[in-house]
Design an enzyme around this catalytic site. Structure first.
Site, mmCIF file in Angstrom:
data_model
loop_
_atom_site.group_PDB
_atom_site.id
_atom_site.type_symbol
_atom_site.label_atom_id
_atom_site.label_comp_id
_atom_site.label_asym_id
_atom_site.label_seq_id
_atom_site.Cartn_x
_atom_site.Cartn_y
_atom_site.Cartn_z
ATOM 1 C CB SER A 73 -127.133 101.694 -51.691
ATOM 2 O OG SER A 73 -127.098 103.265 -52.525
ATOM 3 C CE1 TYR A 87 -121.621 100.630 -52.596
ATOM 4 C CE2 TYR A 87 -123.278 101.944 -54.226
ATOM 5 C CZ TYR A 87 -122.078 101.603 -52.432
ATOM 6 O OH TYR A 87 -123.357 102.308 -51.053
HETATM 7 N N1 LIG Z 1 -122.821 107.447 -48.601
HETATM 8 C C1 LIG Z 1 -123.308 107.380 -49.180
HETATM 9 O O1 LIG Z 1 -123.797 108.366 -49.812
HETATM 10 C C2 LIG Z 1 -124.366 106.440 -48.904
HETATM 11 C C3 LIG Z 1 -125.804 106.270 -50.111
HETATM 12 C C4 LIG Z 1 -126.150 105.132 -49.528
HETATM 13 C C5 LIG Z 1 -126.100 103.872 -48.921
HETATM 14 N N2 LIG Z 1 -124.715 103.625 -48.855
HETATM 15 C C6 LIG Z 1 -124.245 102.625 -47.838
HETATM 16 O O2 LIG Z 1 -124.121 103.547 -45.944
HETATM 17 C C7 LIG Z 1 -123.354 102.183 -45.704
HETATM 18 C C8 LIG Z 1 -122.453 103.274 -44.854
HETATM 19 O O3 LIG Z 1 -121.755 104.057 -45.461
HETATM 20 P P1 LIG Z 1 -121.560 105.541 -45.505
HETATM 21 O O4 LIG Z 1 -120.926 106.129 -45.950
HETATM 22 O O5 LIG Z 1 -121.301 105.910 -44.406
HETATM 23 O O6 LIG Z 1 -119.514 105.421 -45.623
HETATM 24 P P2 LIG Z 1 -118.085 105.136 -45.003
HETATM 25 O O7 LIG Z 1 -118.328 106.474 -43.459
HETATM 26 O O8 LIG Z 1 -117.131 104.773 -45.549
HETATM 27 O O9 LIG Z 1 -118.028 103.911 -43.645
HETATM 28 C C9 LIG Z 1 -118.053 102.933 -44.163
HETATM 29 C C10 LIG Z 1 -117.572 101.892 -42.557
HETATM 30 O O10 LIG Z 1 -117.025 100.677 -43.113
HETATM 31 C C11 LIG Z 1 -116.381 99.830 -42.832
HETATM 32 N N3 LIG Z 1 -115.593 98.877 -43.409
HETATM 33 C C12 LIG Z 1 -114.879 99.070 -44.890
HETATM 34 N N4 LIG Z 1 -113.886 98.404 -44.916
HETATM 35 C C13 LIG Z 1 -114.602 96.991 -44.179
HETATM 36 C C14 LIG Z 1 -113.760 96.362 -43.429
HETATM 37 N N5 LIG Z 1 -112.989 95.682 -44.786
HETATM 38 N N6 LIG Z 1 -114.131 95.259 -42.139
HETATM 39 C C15 LIG Z 1 -114.732 95.725 -41.463
HETATM 40 N N7 LIG Z 1 -115.377 97.544 -42.122
HETATM 41 C C16 LIG Z 1 -115.050 97.605 -42.994
HETATM 42 C C17 LIG Z 1 -115.429 101.297 -42.267
HETATM 43 O O11 LIG Z 1 -114.935 101.151 -41.202
HETATM 44 P P3 LIG Z 1 -113.009 101.006 -41.432
HETATM 45 O O12 LIG Z 1 -112.379 101.690 -42.531
HETATM 46 O O13 LIG Z 1 -112.265 101.346 -39.959
HETATM 47 O O14 LIG Z 1 -113.147 99.435 -41.581
HETATM 48 C C18 LIG Z 1 -117.340 102.141 -41.780
HETATM 49 O O15 LIG Z 1 -116.878 102.012 -40.700
HETATM 50 C C19 LIG Z 1 -122.409 101.025 -46.637
HETATM 51 O O16 LIG Z 1 -123.126 99.900 -46.685
HETATM 52 C C20 LIG Z 1 -122.595 102.451 -47.689
HETATM 53 O O17 LIG Z 1 -122.509 101.070 -49.104
HETATM 54 C C21 LIG Z 1 -123.539 104.988 -48.623
#
Ligand SMILES: NC(=O)c1ccc[n+]([C@@H]2O[C@H](COP(=O)([O-])OP(=O)(O)OC[C@H]3O[C@@H](n4cnc5c(N)ncnc54)[C@H](OP(=O)(O)O)[C@@H]3O)[C@@H](O)[C@H]2O)c1
Length: 242
Positions: free
Chosen positions: A137, A150
């Protein structure tokens, strides 16, 4: 986009990981989709019958990662690409210091990544082939007041992936770190974001460069803005409203 016959996406039940799994399946890959919420994974699998295979697993159970990785490779019939997209970013109050919450952030964003990607690194190293993708990120580029753990977790992930890249570059294995900016997903649903990217757009950008070793921002403007922010002295950075 390069074609990958067999892929694993960890964190595929929502947001970016789900979008990446769908893109891969549409391009003809067999994808093992890993996360805790089995209902979401089964729904995803039903949308691409035979192409997306669900595997329920909690990445904080690092002692189970080797078995889950082996199962995923068997289900896919081998492995060409692994994407670690699982992430956790809870809301953190401006004056809150909550160790339990912070350790959970590290368990998902860092320890789970190490447990899964070490397995992939070992397998790819032996095969002399494979692509590793980690979702970092822009938040990992500096320590900001809003999300200390984070930010630190993403910085740790970036450094771990850089080290994997340096180890594996002579073995024919690519290691790509992506640093998305804000995206519209469940993680950020409670925030009012400006200029947030759709996860489908981010997924397409990531898959276009998944085989290119190095660190990648998802927009040209982020590349330049964060080059400046990374190099600002702390005494200046701490006065900015970020
Ligand atoms: N959204 C943003 O603005 C943003 C910006 C920069 C980077 N990111 C990064 O992008 C990536 C994806 O995030 P997103 O925005 O798509 O968020 P999201 O929709 O909340 O997705 C998070 C994913 O991680 C999985 N996860 C969380 N805890 C877990 C666990 N204990 N075991 C297995 N899986 C787990 C969740 O699945 P379950 O809950 O079903 O387990 C879900 O599939 C992350 O690494 C995040 O830090 C996001």
């Amino acid at each position: 986009m390069k074609r990958y016959e067999r892929a694993i996406v960890v964190g595929a039940s929502s947001g970016l990981g789900r979008a990446i799994a769908l893109h891969l399946a549409q391009a003809g890959s067999t994808v093992v989709a890993v996360a805790r919420r089995g209902d979401r994974l089964r729904e995803l699998a039903d949308s691409s019958p035979g192409r997306i295979l669900p595997l329920v697993h909690d990445v904080t159970r690092t002692e189970e990662a080797a078995r889950a990785f082996a199962d995923a490779c068997t289900m896919a019939g081998g492995l060409d690409l692994i994407v670690y997209s699982a992430g956790f970013m809870p809301t953190v109050g401006a004056t809150e210091f909550n160790t339990e919450k912070d350790l959970r952030i590290f368990a998902v964003n860092v320890l789970g990544a190490i447990a899964w990607l070490n397995q992939a690194a070992e397998r790819f190293q032996q095969a002399g082939h494979g692509a590793i993708v980690g979702i970092g990120s822009v938040a990992g580029d500096r320590g900001r007041r809003g999300q200390p753990a984070y930010n630190a977790s993403k910085a740790a992930l970036h450094a771990y992936l850089e080290a994997l890249r340096n180890r594996l570059y002579a073995r024919g294995v690519s290691v790509a770190t992506f640093k998305p900016g804000p995206m519209r997903t469940e993680m950020t649903a409670h925030l009012s974001l400006r200029n947030a990217m759709d996860p489908e757009v981010a997924a397409a950008k990531i898959l276009a460069k998944a085989h290119v070793s190095g660190e990648h921002y998802l927009s040209l403007s982020h590349r330049f803005v964060f080059a400046v922010l990374r190099n600002l002295p702390s005494s200046v950075f701490r006065r900015l409203p970020v």
